[in-house]
Scaffold this motif. Sequence first.
Motif, short mmCIF file in Angstrom:
data_model
loop_
_atom_site.label_atom_id
_atom_site.label_comp_id
_atom_site.label_asym_id
_atom_site.label_seq_id
_atom_site.Cartn_x
_atom_site.Cartn_y
_atom_site.Cartn_z
N ASN A 245 -33.97 4.47 35.98
CA ASN A 245 -32.78 3.57 36.38
C ASN A 245 -32.62 2.19 35.98
N ARG A 246 -33.45 1.96 34.76
CA ARG A 246 -33.39 0.54 34.18
C ARG A 246 -31.90 0.31 33.76
N HIS A 247 -30.95 1.32 33.32
CA HIS A 247 -29.69 0.76 32.93
C HIS A 247 -28.90 0.42 33.93
N LEU A 248 -29.30 0.64 35.37
CA LEU A 248 -28.71 0.02 36.46
C LEU A 248 -28.87 -1.36 36.89
N LEU A 249 -29.86 -1.89 35.94
CA LEU A 249 -30.33 -3.22 36.66
C LEU A 249 -29.39 -4.50 36.12
N TRP A 250 -28.52 -4.21 35.22
CA TRP A 250 -27.45 -5.42 34.89
C TRP A 250 -26.39 -4.73 34.64
N PRO A 251 -25.44 -5.53 34.79
CA PRO A 251 -23.91 -4.98 34.55
C PRO A 251 -23.66 -4.56 32.93
N VAL A 296 -4.51 11.88 27.66
CA VAL A 296 -5.54 10.82 27.52
C VAL A 296 -4.84 9.61 26.82
N VAL A 297 -4.95 8.40 27.50
CA VAL A 297 -4.36 7.11 26.96
C VAL A 297 -5.24 6.34 26.14
N SER A 298 -6.56 6.17 26.47
CA SER A 298 -7.43 5.29 25.82
C SER A 298 -8.92 5.76 26.06
N PHE A 299 -10.00 5.33 25.21
CA PHE A 299 -11.31 5.82 25.43
C PHE A 299 -12.16 4.32 25.65
N TYR A 300 -13.39 4.94 26.49
CA TYR A 300 -14.05 3.91 26.79
C TYR A 300 -15.58 4.01 26.57
N ALA A 301 -16.31 2.96 26.36
CA ALA A 301 -17.85 3.32 26.16
C ALA A 301 -18.56 2.25 26.98
N ASP A 302 -19.44 2.60 27.87
CA ASP A 302 -20.35 1.59 28.59
C ASP A 302 -21.51 1.45 27.84
N PHE A 303 -22.09 0.34 27.63
CA PHE A 303 -23.23 -0.06 26.80
C PHE A 303 -24.14 -1.31 27.03
N HIS A 304 -25.37 -1.39 26.82
CA HIS A 304 -25.96 -2.37 26.88
C HIS A 304 -26.56 -3.13 25.58
N SER A 307 -28.26 -8.03 23.37
CA SER A 307 -28.51 -9.63 24.49
C SER A 307 -28.76 -9.16 25.92
N HIS A 308 -28.97 -8.02 26.06
CA HIS A 308 -29.03 -7.68 27.72
C HIS A 308 -30.64 -7.43 27.73
N PHE A 309 -31.48 -7.60 26.70
CA PHE A 309 -32.83 -7.20 26.83
C PHE A 309 -33.47 -7.92 27.81
N TRP A 310 -33.57 -9.15 27.91
CA TRP A 310 -34.25 -10.11 28.63
C TRP A 310 -33.68 -10.14 30.05
N PRO A 311 -32.35 -10.05 30.41
CA PRO A 311 -31.86 -9.81 31.77
C PRO A 311 -32.42 -8.65 32.37
N LEU A 312 -32.32 -7.72 31.47
CA LEU A 312 -32.82 -6.26 32.16
C LEU A 312 -34.37 -6.25 32.12
N HIS A 313 -35.00 -7.14 31.35
CA HIS A 313 -36.30 -7.11 31.42
C HIS A 313 -36.92 -7.88 32.74
N LEU A 314 -36.28 -8.90 32.94
CA LEU A 314 -36.88 -10.04 34.17
C LEU A 314 -36.51 -9.19 35.19
N VAL A 315 -35.44 -8.66 35.36
CA VAL A 315 -35.17 -8.10 36.76
C VAL A 315 -35.97 -6.94 36.99
N GLU A 316 -36.24 -6.07 35.76
CA GLU A 316 -37.16 -4.95 36.26
C GLU A 316 -38.65 -5.58 36.68
N THR A 317 -39.07 -6.70 35.87
CA THR A 317 -40.31 -7.22 36.03
C THR A 317 -40.48 -7.61 37.76
#
Length: 343
Positions: A245-251, A296-304, A307-317
Amino acid sequence: MNTTPTRSAMDTSPTGTPGTARAPESGTAPAMTPTRGLIRATFRVHQSALWFWCLLVGLVSAGLVWAAGPGLDAAWTEQLKSGCARIDYCSTGPAYSLYGLAATLGPAVLTVAPALIGAWAGGALIARELESGTARLAWTQGVTPARWLAAKLAVPAAVIVSGTVLLTLLNRLVWWREERLRQALGTRDWFESTVFVAHGSVGTAYALLGLAVGALAGLLLRRSLPGLAVGLVGTALLAGALQSNRHLLWPVETLVSKTADRDWTGELVDRGFISSTGERVSDVECTDDSCGRTDVVSFYADFHPSSHFWPLHLVETAIVLTATALLIWTSFRLLRRLAGGSV
């Protein structure tokens, strides 16, 4: 009347010379306190595990130092000669293979270490002493149950943290030196689980989590083999649940485009299309402009992004350390019950 003082009433030197004050003996060892004795006993009883950990950390550290220096230079030279440094995917030679083995040992050790620590803590560190009665014997020798458990946890924790922090720093050195080779070959994504764990504080946090899970398992079961099994499996399951669930730890960041060819850079979390009603439809396999739909009107992609390495890392820690603290608190509460309320 005889006024000659007796020998016992005279001040004598260490050589027996009258009239000289006896010098206090120097170099007297300080009294062995129960806590100090318990720490020494912990090192002595578990010295095989200590030596194994030190040897493992030492060998892996040597491999990482080599990988950050001559190993990387040899791999890069080989890539230049073979032309692999100018294209994305091609065969590699022995120098790169040996470098890859040395560079991945550190992340591999930090990934599996928590489960192994949990097994050892549940079996040998806690349950075996409760099973054999050694713990209760120590409680009758001036060592309170709470002090016994605190020493049992603090001594391994200090050794574990020293080793994991060293490996983490060396892994980051290898990662920093590897940048040009990684860009040339497109390998070792930062969001990959072993890479993510090995390059920040979360690796040490998971190792401490394994110690806490093992200690609680040993106190609950009070038998070596069941404590070992539960410590191993419990740590693996808990760490796996947190990491999945790491991908949920930061927007996430969202990229919207008019075509299915979305130019995103980072770790993909979800992608799909937006219909004419504004509905987001998740469809990872959607790679053409129609996706089998007419609305279909447009396409989206949700990604990290990276630059999200440290925010994800510190929240998980923070989450892992909080779980560790709760497990240790539960262990002391359980110990109070085992000791009849006297800790």
